[in-house]
Design an enzyme around this catalytic site. Structure first.
Site, short mmCIF file in Angstrom:
data_model
loop_
_atom_site.label_atom_id
_atom_site.label_comp_id
_atom_site.label_asym_id
_atom_site.label_seq_id
_atom_site.Cartn_x
_atom_site.Cartn_y
_atom_site.Cartn_z
N SER A 242 36.11 -14.02 -44.54
CA SER A 242 36.74 -13.74 -45.84
C SER A 242 36.77 -12.25 -46.20
CB SER A 242 36.05 -14.54 -46.95
OG SER A 242 34.67 -14.31 -46.96
N HIS B 154 33.76 -9.43 -50.17
CA HIS B 154 35.17 -9.55 -50.55
C HIS B 154 35.70 -8.24 -51.13
CE1 HIS B 154 34.59 -14.18 -51.16
NE2 HIS B 154 34.50 -13.81 -49.90
#
Length: 500
Positions: free
Chosen positions: A258, A310
């Site tokens: 991610s 992230h």
């Protein structure tokens, strides 16, 4: 795309008459005719806040008219029977207007719509050509994206066979396979910054990341080219891993694609902030990608999600995107493009080297050895249960020490205040030690259990001595108290030595 089509026969009616009546039926229903050709009209039902506009196509040839209704907004099923209802409503309106002569203005309006359709199709073709020139969507493939997803899936299967868990992850197996476990990453295992990008904590984690990667790859891989795309993926993955280490002051064990995926979306956002992508496509993409990024960052606030990775991936992606912009604008594939890629790789390597080797971040060999010893012991049959019980013992012992040091001057007052509570903690600690003695653990862990038992006995003996002092506060009892405290310090020192 759910659709339904019906044909109707109207003997004696020409194609033009049928289309004029169809145009009138659209107006009768309040539907919008949008496109028209020699043999067809395409219109849309009204759109409102709670329903989409659906597409109606009317084609006429040689006394035969077909009416097709379609749900064109990614619906999977026509659960409410809307298509059937649209055709029924259309035919009722069609029969109503067919009872009268077509209005003269319908002929003019239909001709105008045909002219506009030709212009619209020409303009859309031109726009499509402009978009394709930049985004290279036609004739492209997603081999790099499929390869990354394939590697992730293969690694996941191999890890599952190794005991990583399909739904509930086993952190120890992930560490063995290269997750970003901070005590090891910061003590020499620099390669974990990149290997962690290919590991996932469970099949749901893998599936969600695979989908997000595919959606980014559909646009970015053709637009960037495979070399830029792969380098961007790996580099933003490294920066995501560094951000995770920087943000978490406590021990962290992170993994997943991610961070790198957020890096790709960061690149996409950066390019959408420029004029590289034609305006007519830019706004819709900017909106959809912006919603994706914001939603996932907000969702990432919840426990268990590494939002630092992230954000690190997103910011590094934005920077790389702005670096790529002039190269893509000029379609540079020569020296400047190669130098930019080298600079990006060098920046990631240098950033990693500086962070991992900075004195405040670098973990010393002694701590690394202790962590490796912990991991070895945790892999034994009862290793993880042992460390859970060890934490329980430490919590009880901390409460015991807090009570010993509560500042009460008189031993009688101290006993009146703490004796009941400290006996409760003694009972908890005793139960914990008894459970630990039955575990299948290493010799080192067994030695630790023995020391914990000795420490507990010494704590209990201190309370007994304090009871004697409450009766007679003489030199002999004070000496015994000092000796038992020294004994506890010696046991603690031995425990610390055993831990390291």
């Amino acid at each position: 795309m759910p659709s339904q089509n019906q044909e109707f026969s109207f003997p004696g009616q020409t194609t033009e008459q049928l289309l004029l009546f169809a145009y009138g039926a659209f107006l009768e229903l309040g539907w919008t005719p949008k496109y028209a050709g020699p043999n067809a009209i395409i219109g849309y039902t009204p759109r409102s806040w709670n329903k989409y506009d659906d597409e109606i196509i009317v084609e006429a040839t040689n006394e035969i008219m077909s009416v097709k209704s379609s749900l064109v907004h990614n619906e999977s099923f026509d659960m409410m029977g809307k298509n059937k209802k649209h055709i029924k409503d259309f035919m009722e309106a069609f029969e109503k207007v067919r009872l009268s002569v077509p209005k003269p203005e319908w002929t003019t309006a239909l001709e105008n719509l045909r002219t506009q359709t030709v212009q619209t199709v020409t303009e859309e073709a031109k726009q499509a050509e402009e978009i394709n020139k930049v985004m290279k969507l036609s004739g492209s493939n997603l081999y790099a994206t499929y390869a990354i997803i394939g590697i992730n899936v293969i690694v996941f299967i191999l890890m599952a066979i190794n005991g990583a868990g399909i739904f509930t992850p086993n952190a120890l197996v992930h560490i063995d396979w290269g997750s970003n476990f901070s005590p090891l990453t910061l003590s020499g295992d620099w390669w974990r910054l990149i290997t962690c990008v290919f590991l996932h904590f469970g099949i749901i984690h893998l599936a969600m990341n695979s989908y997000a990667l595919y959606m980014a790859g559909v646009y970015l891989e053709p637009m960037l080219g495979k070399t830029k795309y792969i380098i961007a993926y790996l580099v933003t993955g490294i920066f995501a891993s560094l951000a995770s280490l920087w943000w978490h002051s406590e021990v962290v064990n992170s993994a997943g694609a991610s961070g790198a995926i957020f890096g790709l979306y960061g690149i996409f956002l950066a390019l959408l902030f420029t004029n590289l992508i034609p305006k007519q496509m830019r706004s819709s993409l900017l909106q959809s990608i912006g919603v994706f990024v914001v939603f996932n960052l907000v969702y990432g606030v919840k426990s268990g999600i590494d939002n630092a990775a992230h954000i690190g991936g997103l910011i590094s992606g934005l920077i790389i995107g702005f670096i790529f912009y002039p190269l893509l604008k000029k379609e540079d594939k020569g020296v400047k493009s190669n130098l930019a890629l080298i600079a990006i790789i060098a920046g990631a390597v240098l950033s990693a080297w500086i962070y991992l080797n900075s004195p405040e971040n670098k973990i010393e060999p002694e701590r690394r050895a202790a962590e490796l010893n912990y991991l070895r012991e945790a892999k034994l049959p009862d290793g993880e249960k042992f460390f859970e019980k060890y934490k329980e013992y430490v919590q009880s012992d901390e409460k015991i020490v807090t009570m010993f040091n509560d500042g009460t001057v008189s031993f009688k007052e101290w006993l009146a205040k703490n004796e009941e509570n400290i006996n409760q903690e003694f009972a908890k600690a005793t139960s914990t030690v008894v459970a630990m003695k039955n575990y299948n653990v290493s010799e080192s862990a067994k030695r630790r259990i023995s020391l914990l038992e000795q420490l507990l006995d010494a704590r209990k003996e201190q309370v007994s001595i304090m009871k004697e002092l409450a009766q007679e506060d003489g030199p002999a009892n004070q000496l015994k108290l000092a000796e038992i405290r020294n004994k506890q310090e010696e046991i603690l020192a031995e425990l610390n030595k055993n831990d390291n």
